[in-house]
Every structure is written in C-alpha cells, then in structure tokens.
Design a protein around this motif. Structure first.
Motif, short mmCIF file in Angstrom:
data_model
loop_
_atom_site.label_atom_id
_atom_site.label_comp_id
_atom_site.label_asym_id
_atom_site.label_seq_id
_atom_site.Cartn_x
_atom_site.Cartn_y
_atom_site.Cartn_z
N GLN A 1 33.70 4.70 -21.44
CA GLN A 1 33.33 6.11 -21.58
C GLN A 1 32.75 6.40 -22.95
OE1 GLN A 1 36.71 8.51 -20.52
NE2 GLN A 1 36.51 8.11 -18.32
N LEU B 1 24.66 5.13 -15.04
CA LEU B 1 24.29 6.21 -15.97
C LEU B 1 23.78 5.65 -17.29
CD1 LEU B 1 27.22 8.74 -15.35
CD2 LEU B 1 24.82 8.98 -14.65
N ALA B 2 24.42 4.57 -17.75
CA ALA B 2 23.98 3.95 -19.00
C ALA B 2 22.59 3.35 -18.83
CB ALA B 2 24.98 2.87 -19.42
N ASP C 1 34.22 3.15 -10.57
CA ASP C 1 33.87 3.98 -11.72
C ASP C 1 33.00 3.21 -12.71
OD1 ASP C 1 35.09 6.21 -10.80
OD2 ASP C 1 36.84 6.10 -12.11
N PHE C 2 33.28 1.92 -12.86
CA PHE C 2 32.52 1.12 -13.82
C PHE C 2 31.06 1.00 -13.39
CE2 PHE C 2 33.55 -2.01 -10.65
CZ PHE C 2 32.54 -2.95 -10.70
N ARG D 1 29.39 4.32 -14.38
CA ARG D 1 29.11 4.32 -15.82
C ARG D 1 27.93 3.40 -16.13
NH1 ARG D 1 34.85 4.14 -16.19
NH2 ARG D 1 34.75 1.89 -16.56
N ASP E 1 31.20 4.23 -24.91
CA ASP E 1 29.87 3.63 -24.94
C ASP E 1 28.86 4.51 -24.21
OD1 ASP E 1 30.76 1.29 -26.26
OD2 ASP E 1 31.45 0.45 -24.37
N LEU E 2 29.27 5.04 -23.08
CA LEU E 2 28.37 5.87 -22.28
C LEU E 2 27.95 7.12 -23.05
CD1 LEU E 2 26.90 6.44 -19.64
CD2 LEU E 2 29.02 7.46 -18.76
#
Length: 265
Positions: A124, A11-12, A4-5, A8, A126-127
């Motif tokens: 999440q 996406l970031a 998951d990290f 993220r 931060d994203l």
C-alpha cells in the motif's frame, strides 16, 4: 482478499504507464532513448545506497537518477549526438550500482527485483508513492506542455519567444527522474526504457497531433500493464517482462495498421 495484491499491481502498473506514455513521447521526439536508459541505470546505484543505509528506495533512486540527469544536461550532453557518452554513462552507472551493493551489503542486498521489477510485491505504501509520483509527473508535463513542445520542435523559436530550452530540458529531466523512481518497483531499471519508448512508438501510427500521441501512448501503456499482468497470472511468467512483452505486441500491431498519424516528432 486473496487478489488484493493483483489490484495493487494493476493500479501501480496503470499509474506508471499514464505518466511514462506522455513522457516517452518527448523522449522519442528529442531522440533521447539513451538518456532515458542512462537515467534508469543510474537509479540502481541509488537503490544500492538506499538499501545499505536503510533509506526509502524511491528516494534513493530519485536522487541518483536526478543527479545523473541534471549532470548530463548541465554539461550539455543531453543531445542526440552524444550516444557514445550516454552509453558509457549508462552501463558504468549500472555496474557501479551492482558493485556498490556487493561491497555495502554482501549477500544481504539482492538487486534482482530492482533490475527486472517486482510489481506483485507492491504494498500500500509503494502504491501511494507510485500514484503520487505519477500525478506529479502528469502535472509537471501539463504545466510546461507548451514550453516543452516548442523547445523540442524548434529550440531557436522557443528562445526567441522567451522560453529557455535549457530550462525545459531540466524540467524534462526532473520528470524522467520521477518516472524512474516510481517505475523501478514495477518493471525494474532494465525495462523502464521500454515502458517509455514502446507505447509512444506505437501511438505514432494512430496520432495526428502531439497531444493525441501523448494521450494514446498513455492509454497503450495502461492497456499493456493490465494485459501483461493478466498474462503473467495465467501463464506464470515474470510480471515486469510480461508487461513489456504486451507493449511490444501492441507496437507490432501498430506497425501493421494503416498509417494515418502525423505526430512524428
């Protein structure tokens, strides 16, 4: 899930790249690379103060970057003939931020993640901040595209058309501060300038219009983010520098490709 990290982080990185690419085109066209570096370096002071006062990091970096950027523009120093002044401001702001962190937090404040980025630690919250900031920058550029472009290419014609070049410079400064605030977690203050410059510089070789150059720069930045993260994962290298390295490779390839673009700025 275990990865998951990574999702993220991807996406970031893509979110920052989509905003930084088009904005970087204006930085190139206006020859304001030093201005971008100065704004990014100033954000370290905002990060140090935010950490010391337990405030949101994005807010601290945004306020610091925006304050310096607006000050430079309002004083008339946001032009290409002030490289020395911007260089002094850039490194002085960076040093002041590091000293402030030392005085305010002793050993409790570690700014290394904000200097070089820590994209794999993006949470999440931060994203959401990064994606909202990227959307805000893109919306701002889309809203003022004609005015920004005309005042960049011909300030006198822009003024004659009722467009204030100073106002457009302030809008560009706001967009730059927003990118700095959201990108500092991804690539760090020392590498934000690279995310602005490299994709836009690579896009020059493939673009025939300013709009095409902005779109291609965003695509190259997104590709660099994904490729850099993949390389970081497989080679166990720092994520932020790996993203910039991927962007550098694409830039070198673009320089070797046949030159057909005309959006030179």
């Amino acid at each position: 899930m275990l990865y998951d990290f990574l999702l993220r982080a991807a996406l970031a990185g893509v979110g920052v790249a989509l905003a930084a690419g088009p904005l970087g085109c204006f930085v190139l066209w206006r020859r304001l690379a030093y201005f971008g570096d100065a704004t990014a370096h100033a954000s370290i002071l905002g990060v140090a103060l935010a950490l010391a006062m337990s405030l949101p990091i994005a807010l601290g970096s945004l306020v610091a970057a925006l304050t310096l950027g607006l000050g430079v523009v309002l004083l008339g120093r946001g032009e290409q003939n002030s490289d020395t002044s911007l260089g002094v401001i850039s490194y002085s702001a960076l040093a002041l931020g590091l000293v402030t962190a030392s005085l305010a937090g002793g050993n409790r404040i570690d700014l290394s993640a904000y200097l070089f980025g820590d994209i794999l630690a993006v949470g999440q919250g931060d994203l959401v901040t990064i994606l909202l900031g990227a959307v805000a920058v893109l919306a701002l550029l889309a809203w003022r595209w004609e005015g920004l472009l005309l005042s960049t290419l011909n300030p006198d014609l822009a003024a004659a058309s009722g467009i204030s070049p100073r106002r457009e410079s302030l809008i560009l400064t706001l967009a730059l501060a927003l990118v700095v605030a959201v990108a500092i977690k991804v690539v760090g203050a020392l590498l934000i300038g690279a995310m602005l410059i490299l994709p836009a510089a690579a896009a020059r070789s493939f673009a025939r219009t300013p709009e095409a150059m902005a779109a291609i720069a965003a695509a190259i930045g997104a590709l660099s983010a994904v490729a850099g993260l993949a390389a970081s994962f497989w080679l166990d290298t720092p994520a932020g520098p790996s993203i910039v390295t991927a962007s550098t490779v694409i830039y070198v390839i673009s320089r070797l490709a046949p030159k057909g673009g005309t959006a030179r700025g």
